[in-house]
Scaffold this motif. Sequence first.
Motif, PDB file in Angstrom:
ATOM      1  N   ARG A   1       1.125  -1.294  -0.153  1.00 21.93           N
ATOM      2  CA  ARG A   1       0.559   0.566  -0.213  1.00 21.93           C
ATOM      3  C   ARG A   1       0.644   0.980   0.089  1.00 21.93           C
ATOM      4  O   ARG A   1       0.703   2.034  -0.798  1.00 21.93           O
ATOM      5  N   SER A   2       1.906   1.065   0.867  1.00 22.72           N
ATOM      6  CA  SER A   2       2.736   2.190   1.151  1.00 22.72           C
ATOM      7  C   SER A   2       3.569   2.787  -0.161  1.00 22.72           C
ATOM      8  O   SER A   2       3.752   3.689  -1.289  1.00 22.72           O
ATOM      9  N   ALA A   3       3.466   1.247  -0.937  1.00 21.68           N
ATOM     10  CA  ALA A   3       4.110   1.665  -2.435  1.00 21.68           C
ATOM     11  C   ALA A   3       3.234   2.191  -3.516  1.00 21.68           C
ATOM     12  O   ALA A   3       4.310   2.969  -4.865  1.00 21.68           O
ATOM     13  N   ALA A   4       2.572   1.565  -3.016  1.00 20.39           N
ATOM     14  CA  ALA A   4       1.136   2.019  -4.568  1.00 20.39           C
ATOM     15  C   ALA A   4       1.220   3.662  -4.373  1.00 20.39           C
ATOM     16  O   ALA A   4       0.800   4.353  -4.974  1.00 20.39           O
ATOM     17  N   LEU A   5       1.609   4.998  -2.659  1.00 18.99           N
ATOM     18  CA  LEU A   5       1.190   5.837  -2.745  1.00 18.99           C
ATOM     19  C   LEU A   5       2.689   6.223  -3.553  1.00 18.99           C
ATOM     20  O   LEU A   5       2.343   7.728  -4.106  1.00 18.99           O
ATOM     21  N   THR A   6       3.716   6.064  -2.840  1.00 18.03           N
ATOM     22  CA  THR A   6       5.042   6.458  -3.307  1.00 18.03           C
ATOM     23  C   THR A   6       4.810   6.566  -4.968  1.00 18.03           C
ATOM     24  O   THR A   6       5.631   7.783  -5.556  1.00 18.03           O
ATOM     25  N   PHE A   7       4.448   5.352  -5.651  1.00 22.19           N
ATOM     26  CA  PHE A   7       4.408   5.263  -7.429  1.00 22.19           C
ATOM     27  C   PHE A   7       3.361   6.616  -7.728  1.00 22.19           C
ATOM     28  O   PHE A   7       3.494   6.623  -8.713  1.00 22.19           O
ATOM     29  N   ALA A   8       2.444   6.833  -6.917  1.00 26.06           N
ATOM     30  CA  ALA A   8       1.752   8.173  -7.280  1.00 26.06           C
ATOM     31  C   ALA A   8       2.836   8.602  -7.892  1.00 26.06           C
ATOM     32  O   ALA A   8       1.960   9.604  -8.818  1.00 26.06           O
ATOM     33  N   SER A   9       3.641   9.369  -7.558  1.00 19.85           N
ATOM     34  CA  SER A   9       4.395  10.633  -8.292  1.00 19.85           C
ATOM     35  C   SER A   9       4.555  10.080 -10.210  1.00 19.85           C
ATOM     36  O   SER A   9       4.701  11.130 -10.167  1.00 19.85           O
ATOM     37  N   VAL A  10       4.577   8.839 -10.460  1.00 22.31           N
ATOM     38  CA  VAL A  10       4.842   8.379 -11.531  1.00 22.31           C
ATOM     39  C   VAL A  10       3.108   8.575 -12.555  1.00 22.31           C
ATOM     40  O   VAL A  10       3.326   9.238 -12.923  1.00 22.31           O
ATOM     41  N   THR A  11       2.398   7.737 -11.543  1.00 16.13           N
ATOM     42  CA  THR A  11       0.954   7.755 -11.969  1.00 16.13           C
ATOM     43  C   THR A  11       0.468   9.387 -12.589  1.00 16.13           C
ATOM     44  O   THR A  11       0.047   9.355 -13.923  1.00 16.13           O
ATOM     45  N   LEU A  12       0.905  10.379 -11.514  1.00 13.73           N
ATOM     46  CA  LEU A  12       0.705  11.852 -11.542  1.00 13.73           C
ATOM     47  C   LEU A  12       1.507  12.641 -13.441  1.00 13.73           C
ATOM     48  O   LEU A  12       0.385  12.636 -13.758  1.00 13.73           O
ATOM     49  N   ARG A  13       2.715  12.216 -13.077  1.00 15.99           N
ATOM     50  CA  ARG A  13       2.986  12.773 -14.541  1.00 15.99           C
ATOM     51  C   ARG A  13       3.202  12.029 -15.506  1.00 15.99           C
ATOM     52  O   ARG A  13       2.285  12.440 -16.910  1.00 15.99           O
TER      53      ARG A  13
END
Length: 205
Positions: free
Chosen positions: A148-160
């Motif tokens: 779950r934490s990594a999914a949120l960290t990966f938000a920075s990729v999804t956002l871009r």
Amino acid sequence: MSRLFQRSNPWFLVMSLSCVLIALSSWRGFVAPFEVVMAHLVHYLQDYSLPLYAHIIFGPLALALVPFQFWQGSRHRPVLHRWSGRLYVLSILAASLGSLAMLPGYQGSSWTAAGFFTLALLWIGTTGMGLVRALQGRFAEHQIWMLRSAALTFASVTLRVMMVPLIIAGQTPLETYDVTAWGSWLINLVAVEAWLVWRGRWRMA
Ligand code: HEM
């Protein structure tokens, strides 16, 4: 989970590459003139320089560490996994507190600020739960919370990635945040929860 996180899995390779590339590009402000390559952040420098630097140094570091922590091979190197896990947790602490401290200087809408605020709280919460479960030796739950934490960290990729069509459609980067400040992490989190349910591993403990 182990088959998903093998080097031979093309999904894992693409995700890992995107983490490393976005992390490296996020440090561009330290190798090129900051006011040119990060012009939209210059307004933070006067009153929020410490939280800004904490965020843009340690957010990308946490992102770069994600592939290593999940790579099946790192589980066979427990000492390395433990030390880089500590670095991951500390990076998230610095980056998330940085983003919370920057938010009063944020120039977008309050709807967007609320999205970033919620994301920062969930980021601290899920990572904290992952750490506590590891310290308790509850490794099945540790994996779930760190996913779950990594999914949120990966938000920075999804956002871009989400920004690209919105900018092509004529929005400014600040306008794109109205969608991405919520969408970038909700999509990832829903995907992870759905995957856990599908694999019969969903747990909230
Ligand atoms: C998950 C919780 C996160 C929150 C709440 C958050 C929040 C924010 C906010 C509010 C800004 C300022 C936007 C602006 O004023 O234009 C920002 C910028 C930035 N964030 Fe995050 N962020 C998070 C995660 C990350 C991660 C994991 C990275 C790793 C790459 C990262 C890297 C950056 C960078 C490099 C910027 C500068 C803007 C840019 O490159 O376009 N953030 N973040």
